[in-house]
Scaffold this motif. Structure first.
Motif, PDB file in Angstrom:
ATOM      1  N   GLU A  88     -33.646  -9.369 -32.718  1.00 46.96           N
ATOM      2  CA  GLU A  88     -32.464  -8.654 -32.986  1.00 46.96           C
ATOM      3  C   GLU A  88     -32.303  -8.669 -34.428  1.00 46.96           C
ATOM      4  O   GLU A  88     -32.710  -9.602 -35.005  1.00 46.96           O
ATOM      5  CB  GLU A  88     -31.441  -9.451 -32.281  1.00 46.96           C
ATOM      6  CG  GLU A  88     -29.829  -8.842 -32.729  1.00 46.96           C
ATOM      7  CD  GLU A  88     -28.737  -9.959 -31.978  1.00 46.96           C
ATOM      8  OE1 GLU A  88     -28.458 -10.702 -32.926  1.00 46.96           O
ATOM      9  OE2 GLU A  88     -28.388  -9.905 -30.989  1.00 46.96           O
TER      10      GLU A  88
ATOM     11  N   ALA B 201     -29.219  -7.914 -37.598  1.00 44.75           N
ATOM     12  CA  ALA B 201     -27.788  -7.583 -37.963  1.00 44.75           C
ATOM     13  C   ALA B 201     -27.401  -6.905 -39.304  1.00 44.75           C
ATOM     14  O   ALA B 201     -28.172  -7.084 -40.071  1.00 44.75           O
ATOM     15  CB  ALA B 201     -27.071  -9.051 -38.130  1.00 44.75           C
TER      16      ALA B 201
ATOM     17  N   ARG C 192     -27.191  -5.707 -33.849  1.00 42.20           N
ATOM     18  CA  ARG C 192     -25.804  -6.404 -34.081  1.00 42.20           C
ATOM     19  C   ARG C 192     -25.236  -6.142 -35.267  1.00 42.20           C
ATOM     20  O   ARG C 192     -25.816  -5.844 -36.496  1.00 42.20           O
ATOM     21  CB  ARG C 192     -26.037  -7.828 -34.318  1.00 42.20           C
ATOM     22  CG  ARG C 192     -24.775  -8.768 -34.288  1.00 42.20           C
ATOM     23  CD  ARG C 192     -25.177 -10.279 -34.060  1.00 42.20           C
ATOM     24  NE  ARG C 192     -25.394 -10.419 -32.753  1.00 42.20           N
ATOM     25  CZ  ARG C 192     -24.444 -10.438 -31.977  1.00 42.20           C
ATOM     26  NH1 ARG C 192     -23.252 -10.513 -31.997  1.00 42.20           N
ATOM     27  NH2 ARG C 192     -24.936 -10.736 -30.466  1.00 42.20           N
TER      28      ARG C 192
ATOM     29  N   GLU D 151     -19.730 -12.897 -31.216  1.00 43.17           N
ATOM     30  CA  GLU D 151     -20.126 -14.120 -31.987  1.00 43.17           C
ATOM     31  C   GLU D 151     -19.309 -14.342 -33.355  1.00 43.17           C
ATOM     32  O   GLU D 151     -18.763 -13.475 -33.763  1.00 43.17           O
ATOM     33  CB  GLU D 151     -21.697 -13.480 -32.492  1.00 43.17           C
ATOM     34  CG  GLU D 151     -22.216 -14.507 -33.582  1.00 43.17           C
ATOM     35  CD  GLU D 151     -23.384 -13.940 -33.747  1.00 43.17           C
ATOM     36  OE1 GLU D 151     -24.577 -14.158 -33.179  1.00 43.17           O
ATOM     37  OE2 GLU D 151     -23.766 -13.516 -34.955  1.00 43.17           O
TER      38      GLU D 151
ATOM     39  N   SER E 128     -20.359  -9.162 -34.624  1.00 46.43           N
ATOM     40  CA  SER E 128     -19.929 -10.655 -35.037  1.00 46.43           C
ATOM     41  C   SER E 128     -18.897 -10.566 -36.066  1.00 46.43           C
ATOM     42  O   SER E 128     -18.590  -9.695 -36.676  1.00 46.43           O
ATOM     43  CB  SER E 128     -21.291 -11.025 -35.778  1.00 46.43           C
ATOM     44  OG  SER E 128     -22.475 -11.118 -34.867  1.00 46.43           O
TER      45      SER E 128
ATOM     46  N   ARG F 106     -19.124  -1.455 -29.231  1.00 41.05           N
ATOM     47  CA  ARG F 106     -19.632  -2.377 -28.003  1.00 41.05           C
ATOM     48  C   ARG F 106     -19.810  -1.669 -26.881  1.00 41.05           C
ATOM     49  O   ARG F 106     -20.802  -2.038 -25.973  1.00 41.05           O
ATOM     50  CB  ARG F 106     -18.314  -3.163 -27.756  1.00 41.05           C
ATOM     51  CG  ARG F 106     -18.636  -4.291 -26.759  1.00 41.05           C
ATOM     52  CD  ARG F 106     -17.632  -5.417 -26.825  1.00 41.05           C
ATOM     53  NE  ARG F 106     -18.154  -6.678 -26.145  1.00 41.05           N
ATOM     54  CZ  ARG F 106     -17.340  -7.765 -25.833  1.00 41.05           C
ATOM     55  NH1 ARG F 106     -16.372  -7.963 -26.371  1.00 41.05           N
ATOM     56  NH2 ARG F 106     -17.891  -8.483 -25.045  1.00 41.05           N
TER      57      ARG F 106
ATOM     58  N   GLY G  95     -24.448  -5.764 -30.271  1.00 40.96           N
ATOM     59  CA  GLY G  95     -23.587  -7.142 -30.682  1.00 40.96           C
ATOM     60  C   GLY G  95     -22.696  -6.815 -31.729  1.00 40.96           C
ATOM     61  O   GLY G  95     -23.048  -6.080 -32.500  1.00 40.96           O
TER      62      GLY G  95
END
Length: 220
Positions: A97, A99, A131, A182, A161, A154, A159
């Motif tokens: 993944e 971010a 993410r 997260e 955070s 979403r 994801g």
């Protein structure tokens, strides 16, 4: 009379051109599962490969991007570069993944979920491999509008955070309404966690809070 001002103005003027010219590059900071030691994801960190100044760190140009309203386009360029990397990794069997940090300008753009969906499709990357990280401060710029954009993201399946948790001004009641899965404990509480009892207590409490809310917790 400030000798730094001409250099800063020159960089500011070059930044948008640098984005279009492909001078931005992404490095990946790994996120490690403490239970297994495995690298499960990375955070995309931007650098500017300047033609004359060399590789510039974010500190050299992100403040300029904020002052010149270039943060939104910059973040979208980082997204494109990060997804290209993820697509290459997945092609060789590495399901990691990534971010990507979003700026306030991105969170205020109601078209963002559509832009992200198109980018995922273009690179052939599933939403679960992406993410986004947002800060409390960026969400507070226009909470209702930002939450709407986050909910749209979403719904795509990516994801979300909450970055730098503990350093912003969001209330716990606001945390309960944000569509994130997260929490990232800010590094200021982690660096000396072995020796600073106050920071250790904050880190432990944040972990407990995250688990109670059903959130994954990352120590930065």
């Amino acid at each position: 009379r400030d000798r730094h001002t001409p250099d800063q103005l020159a960089l500011a003027g070059q930044l948008r051109g640098a984005i279009a010219a492909g001078e931005l590059v992404v490095l990946h900071q790994p996120k490690v599962d403490l239970a297994t030691g495995a690298v499960t994801s990375t955070e995309a960190l931007v650098r500017w490969r300047h033609p004359t100044e060399g590789l510039l760190s974010p500190a050299a140009f992100l403040p300029l991007a904020e002052q010149t309203n270039a943060m939104g386009p910059l973040a979208l360029e980082v997204l494109e570069l990060a997804l290209a990397d993820v697509a290459r990794w997945r092609a060789r069997g590495e399901a990691v993944e990534v971010a990507v940090n979003l700026a306030t300008a991105n969170l205020l753009d109601v078209e963002l979920p559509g832009i992200v969906g198109a980018a995922l499709e273009r690179h052939g990357v599933p939403p679960r491999a992406l993410r986004f990280e947002v800060t409390e401060t960026s969400v507070l710029a226009d909470a209702e509008r930002c939450v709407g954009v986050l909910e749209g993201l979403r719904a795509l399946g990516v994801g979300l955070s909450l970055d730098d948790f503990g350093t912003g001004h969001a209330s716990l009641s606001r945390l309960a309404t944000l569509p994130v899965d997260e929490l990232k404990i800010d590094r200021s509480f982690i660096t000396d966690v072995a020796t600073n009892t106050a920071h250790r207590a904050i880190a432990r409490t944040t972990v407990d809070l995250g688990r109670s809310l059903g959130l994954r917790v990352v120590a930065e």
